[in-house]
Design a protein around this motif. Structure first.
Motif, PDB file in Angstrom:
ATOM      1  N   VAL A   1       0.880  -1.178   0.000  1.00  0.00           N
ATOM      2  CA  VAL A   1       0.000   0.000   0.000  1.00  0.00           C
ATOM      3  C   VAL A   1       0.908   1.216   0.000  1.00  0.00           C
ATOM      4  O   VAL A   1       1.796   1.328   0.860  1.00  0.00           O
ATOM      5  CB  VAL A   1      -0.931   0.008   1.226  1.00  0.00           C
ATOM      6  CG1 VAL A   1      -1.846   1.230   1.190  1.00  0.00           C
ATOM      7  CG2 VAL A   1      -1.764  -1.271   1.271  1.00  0.00           C
ATOM      8  N   MET A   2       0.687   2.151  -0.953  1.00  0.00           N
ATOM      9  CA  MET A   2       1.670   3.205  -1.189  1.00  0.00           C
ATOM     10  C   MET A   2       1.047   4.591  -1.212  1.00  0.00           C
ATOM     11  O   MET A   2      -0.114   4.764  -1.579  1.00  0.00           O
ATOM     12  CB  MET A   2       2.381   2.961  -2.529  1.00  0.00           C
ATOM     13  CG  MET A   2       3.047   1.613  -2.649  1.00  0.00           C
ATOM     14  SD  MET A   2       3.618   1.267  -4.329  1.00  0.00           S
ATOM     15  CE  MET A   2       4.801   2.608  -4.544  1.00  0.00           C
TER      16      MET A   2
ATOM     17  N   PRO B   1       0.395   4.154  -8.090  1.00  0.00           N
ATOM     18  CA  PRO B   1       1.264   3.124  -7.494  1.00  0.00           C
ATOM     19  C   PRO B   1       1.678   2.011  -8.431  1.00  0.00           C
ATOM     20  O   PRO B   1       2.583   1.250  -8.115  1.00  0.00           O
ATOM     21  CB  PRO B   1       0.404   2.575  -6.349  1.00  0.00           C
ATOM     22  CG  PRO B   1      -1.006   2.802  -6.802  1.00  0.00           C
ATOM     23  CD  PRO B   1      -0.975   4.096  -7.565  1.00  0.00           C
ATOM     24  N   GLY B   2       1.051   1.875  -9.593  1.00  0.00           N
ATOM     25  CA  GLY B   2       1.342   0.755 -10.480  1.00  0.00           C
ATOM     26  C   GLY B   2       2.504   1.007 -11.423  1.00  0.00           C
ATOM     27  O   GLY B   2       2.802   2.151 -11.775  1.00  0.00           O
ATOM     28  N   LYS B   3       3.152  -0.066 -11.850  1.00  0.00           N
ATOM     29  CA  LYS B   3       4.221   0.014 -12.845  1.00  0.00           C
ATOM     30  C   LYS B   3       3.690  -0.116 -14.265  1.00  0.00           C
ATOM     31  O   LYS B   3       4.309   0.359 -15.214  1.00  0.00           O
ATOM     32  CB  LYS B   3       5.253  -1.094 -12.597  1.00  0.00           C
ATOM     33  CG  LYS B   3       6.006  -0.964 -11.295  1.00  0.00           C
ATOM     34  CD  LYS B   3       6.953   0.217 -11.329  1.00  0.00           C
ATOM     35  CE  LYS B   3       7.820   0.258 -10.088  1.00  0.00           C
ATOM     36  NZ  LYS B   3       8.759   1.402 -10.115  1.00  0.00           N
ATOM     37  N   GLY B   4       2.567  -0.823 -14.433  1.00  0.00           N
ATOM     38  CA  GLY B   4       1.993  -0.968 -15.761  1.00  0.00           C
ATOM     39  C   GLY B   4       2.485  -2.174 -16.529  1.00  0.00           C
ATOM     40  O   GLY B   4       2.183  -2.323 -17.710  1.00  0.00           O
ATOM     41  N   PHE B   5       3.262  -3.041 -15.878  1.00  0.00           N
ATOM     42  CA  PHE B   5       3.758  -4.246 -16.546  1.00  0.00           C
ATOM     43  C   PHE B   5       4.000  -5.330 -15.511  1.00  0.00           C
ATOM     44  O   PHE B   5       4.166  -5.052 -14.327  1.00  0.00           O
ATOM     45  CB  PHE B   5       5.057  -3.969 -17.320  1.00  0.00           C
ATOM     46  CG  PHE B   5       6.152  -3.354 -16.483  1.00  0.00           C
ATOM     47  CD1 PHE B   5       7.013  -4.150 -15.742  1.00  0.00           C
ATOM     48  CD2 PHE B   5       6.317  -1.974 -16.435  1.00  0.00           C
ATOM     49  CE1 PHE B   5       8.024  -3.590 -14.970  1.00  0.00           C
ATOM     50  CE2 PHE B   5       7.326  -1.406 -15.664  1.00  0.00           C
ATOM     51  CZ  PHE B   5       8.174  -2.209 -14.929  1.00  0.00           C
ATOM     52  N   LYS B   6       4.016  -6.569 -15.964  1.00  0.00           N
ATOM     53  CA  LYS B   6       4.323  -7.700 -15.094  1.00  0.00           C
ATOM     54  C   LYS B   6       5.834  -7.928 -15.077  1.00  0.00           C
ATOM     55  O   LYS B   6       6.543  -7.557 -16.012  1.00  0.00           O
ATOM     56  CB  LYS B   6       3.628  -8.971 -15.563  1.00  0.00           C
ATOM     57  CG  LYS B   6       2.111  -8.949 -15.496  1.00  0.00           C
ATOM     58  CD  LYS B   6       1.551 -10.297 -15.923  1.00  0.00           C
ATOM     59  CE  LYS B   6       0.026 -10.345 -15.798  1.00  0.00           C
ATOM     60  NZ  LYS B   6      -0.626  -9.479 -16.798  1.00  0.00           N
TER      61      LYS B   6
ATOM     62  N   GLY C   1       7.169  19.469 -15.504  1.00  0.00           N
ATOM     63  CA  GLY C   1       5.875  20.063 -15.208  1.00  0.00           C
ATOM     64  C   GLY C   1       4.950  19.149 -14.427  1.00  0.00           C
ATOM     65  O   GLY C   1       3.731  19.196 -14.578  1.00  0.00           O
ATOM     66  N   ILE C   2       5.517  18.312 -13.556  1.00  0.00           N
ATOM     67  CA  ILE C   2       4.730  17.342 -12.802  1.00  0.00           C
ATOM     68  C   ILE C   2       4.655  17.725 -11.329  1.00  0.00           C
ATOM     69  O   ILE C   2       5.665  18.021 -10.696  1.00  0.00           O
ATOM     70  CB  ILE C   2       5.343  15.934 -12.930  1.00  0.00           C
ATOM     71  CG1 ILE C   2       5.206  15.407 -14.361  1.00  0.00           C
ATOM     72  CG2 ILE C   2       4.690  14.960 -11.956  1.00  0.00           C
ATOM     73  CD1 ILE C   2       5.953  14.115 -14.606  1.00  0.00           C
ATOM     74  N   SER C   3       3.452  17.741 -10.787  1.00  0.00           N
ATOM     75  CA  SER C   3       3.218  17.887  -9.351  1.00  0.00           C
ATOM     76  C   SER C   3       2.001  17.033  -9.024  1.00  0.00           C
ATOM     77  O   SER C   3       0.867  17.389  -9.357  1.00  0.00           O
ATOM     78  CB  SER C   3       2.974  19.352  -8.971  1.00  0.00           C
ATOM     79  OG  SER C   3       2.760  19.473  -7.571  1.00  0.00           O
ATOM     80  N   ASP C   4       2.238  15.886  -8.388  1.00  0.00           N
ATOM     81  CA  ASP C   4       1.159  14.909  -8.239  1.00  0.00           C
ATOM     82  C   ASP C   4       1.364  14.093  -6.978  1.00  0.00           C
ATOM     83  O   ASP C   4       2.500  13.781  -6.602  1.00  0.00           O
ATOM     84  CB  ASP C   4       1.119  13.990  -9.461  1.00  0.00           C
ATOM     85  CG  ASP C   4      -0.125  13.114  -9.494  1.00  0.00           C
ATOM     86  OD1 ASP C   4      -1.176  13.573  -9.021  1.00  0.00           O
ATOM     87  OD2 ASP C   4      -0.035  11.972  -9.996  1.00  0.00           O
ATOM     88  N   SER C   5       0.260  13.732  -6.315  1.00  0.00           N
ATOM     89  CA  SER C   5       0.281  12.865  -5.134  1.00  0.00           C
ATOM     90  C   SER C   5      -0.851  11.857  -5.251  1.00  0.00           C
ATOM     91  O   SER C   5      -1.993  12.238  -5.554  1.00  0.00           O
ATOM     92  CB  SER C   5       0.129  13.673  -3.846  1.00  0.00           C
ATOM     93  OG  SER C   5       1.216  14.549  -3.658  1.00  0.00           O
ATOM     94  N   ARG C   6      -0.538  10.588  -4.995  1.00  0.00           N
ATOM     95  CA  ARG C   6      -1.546   9.532  -5.105  1.00  0.00           C
ATOM     96  C   ARG C   6      -1.316   8.480  -4.032  1.00  0.00           C
ATOM     97  O   ARG C   6      -0.191   8.256  -3.587  1.00  0.00           O
ATOM     98  CB  ARG C   6      -1.487   8.844  -6.478  1.00  0.00           C
ATOM     99  CG  ARG C   6      -1.643   9.772  -7.654  1.00  0.00           C
ATOM    100  CD  ARG C   6      -3.070  10.224  -7.863  1.00  0.00           C
ATOM    101  NE  ARG C   6      -3.108  11.394  -8.744  1.00  0.00           N
ATOM    102  CZ  ARG C   6      -4.212  12.021  -9.099  1.00  0.00           C
ATOM    103  NH1 ARG C   6      -5.379  11.585  -8.646  1.00  0.00           N
ATOM    104  NH2 ARG C   6      -4.154  13.075  -9.894  1.00  0.00           N
ATOM    105  N   SER C   7      -2.409   7.810  -3.639  1.00  0.00           N
ATOM    106  CA  SER C   7      -2.340   6.683  -2.706  1.00  0.00           C
ATOM    107  C   SER C   7      -3.087   5.501  -3.301  1.00  0.00           C
ATOM    108  O   SER C   7      -4.039   5.683  -4.072  1.00  0.00           O
ATOM    109  CB  SER C   7      -2.962   7.054  -1.360  1.00  0.00           C
ATOM    110  OG  SER C   7      -2.286   8.126  -0.758  1.00  0.00           O
ATOM    111  N   GLY C   8      -2.668   4.291  -2.936  1.00  0.00           N
ATOM    112  CA  GLY C   8      -3.383   3.125  -3.406  1.00  0.00           C
ATOM    113  C   GLY C   8      -2.612   1.848  -3.203  1.00  0.00           C
ATOM    114  O   GLY C   8      -1.474   1.851  -2.730  1.00  0.00           O
ATOM    115  N   VAL C   9      -3.233   0.747  -3.570  1.00  0.00           N
ATOM    116  CA  VAL C   9      -2.601  -0.568  -3.507  1.00  0.00           C
ATOM    117  C   VAL C   9      -1.681  -0.717  -4.711  1.00  0.00           C
ATOM    118  O   VAL C   9      -2.070  -0.445  -5.850  1.00  0.00           O
ATOM    119  CB  VAL C   9      -3.654  -1.689  -3.496  1.00  0.00           C
ATOM    120  CG1 VAL C   9      -2.986  -3.063  -3.535  1.00  0.00           C
ATOM    121  CG2 VAL C   9      -4.546  -1.559  -2.267  1.00  0.00           C
ATOM    122  N   GLY C  10      -0.436  -1.116  -4.468  1.00  0.00           N
ATOM    123  CA  GLY C  10       0.521  -1.299  -5.541  1.00  0.00           C
ATOM    124  C   GLY C  10       0.383  -2.661  -6.196  1.00  0.00           C
ATOM    125  O   GLY C  10      -0.517  -3.453  -5.879  1.00  0.00           O
TER     126      GLY C  10
END
Length: 296
Positions: free
Chosen positions: A103-104, A160-165, A114-123
């Motif tokens: 959990v991240m 939180p995801g990488k987008g690949f296995k 130009g990135i400013s972002d915060s997120r939470s979730g299950v990885g």
């Protein structure tokens, strides 16, 4: 940094920001330390790793130089790991299985992109159907295999995801320098073969080596720990280059057992002394970890 390099850094940072928060692959270095390659005896175990990775800077693609401007980030994760070691023997080792559910919370400020972002979730979740633990008179060894899934979100830069296995193979050993096992040295290697994301990009394969040298001081164990992580094959797909990433860190760990509760408490701090980016922007920072190990 000249305009050409700055432009390339901007493009790569924007493209790879969702996977830049911790590394190219899934495995986070620094979660294991002293006696990292020692598998516990048969039983059911919960291991909770609370990790905070403070990103002081991002490396420009293909170099060990910083991206221009103010670029920082923080990743806080609780990796929930369950390990079951059976009484079954396989190749002379205790056979077991494991799973990891992280959990991240990720916050990124990458002004260069130009990135400013915060997120939470299950990885992304890890499923390991093979864990083998060998035990000698003054040594332990481990081998394991499993898969990182791509279940987590990748819709935003700090998702939180990488987008690949990824397929992950593990091997390592711990050696006890005296019969009383008061002085130990360990090394644990993880190899990740990364898959492709939906855009057809595949990060290069990665090797992580974690090591520890520990000594018992009464009931408390303390020592030096460290990690190195290398990209060992080129990225492929749109925007890939032949540059490969790497990072190296050193630190210290303390282990405190609570026998009456069947619990071990661990605390460690690492400082990355060198980091070099591959295709995309790459972080360099410091890591603090707190671990609880509970047997049932």
């Amino acid at each position: 940094m000249n305009k050409t390099i700055a432009s390339a850094a901007l493009t790569a940072a924007a493209a790879l920001a969702p996977v830049a928060a911790l590394a190219e692959g899934h495995y986070v270095p620094g979660v294991e330390g002293i006696q990292a390659a020692s598998v516990p005896p048969p039983g059911l175990y919960y291991l909770g790793y609370l990790v905070n990775y403070d990103i002081g800077s991002f490396r420009a693609p293909g170099s060990s130089s910083n991206l221009p401007g103010h670029n920082t980030g923080t990743v806080t994760a609780l990796a929930n790991r369950v390990v079951w070691i059976s009484n079954t023997k396989l190749l002379g080792a205790d056979y077991g299985m494991e799973a990891i559910v992280p959990v991240m919370r990720t916050s990124l400020t990458v002004n260069a992109a130009g990135i400013s972002d915060s997120r939470s979730g299950v990885g992304d979740i890890y499923v390991g159907p093979l864990v083998l633990g060998w035990h000698g008179q003054q040594w332990d060894a481990v081998a394991a295999a499993g898969i990182w899934l791509d279940n987590a979100s990748t819709s935003h830069p700090a998702s939180p995801g990488k987008g690949f296995k990824s397929t992950m193979l593990t091997g390592g050993a711990t050696y006890h320098f005296d019969a009383a096992k008061t002085v130990t040295g360990s090394a644990l290697m993880r190899f990740e073969r990364n898959g492709r994301n939906d855009a057809g990009f595949r990060p290069g394969n990665q090797i992580t080596m974690e090591w520890g040298l520990g000594k018992n001081f009464g009931t408390v164990q303390a020592g030096l720990v460290g990690y190195s992580q290398w990209q060992v094959s080129d990225d492929s797909g749109a925007g890939a280059s032949t540059h490969r990433s790497s990072r190296h860190a050193v630190g210290a760990e303390v282990v405190y057992p609570i026998p009456s509760a069947a619990v071990f408490l661990k605390a460690a701090a690492y400082k990355e002394v060198r980091a070099e980016a591959g295709t995309g922007a790459y972080p360099k920072g410091s890591l603090v970890r707190f671990t609880i190990v509970k047997s049932f």
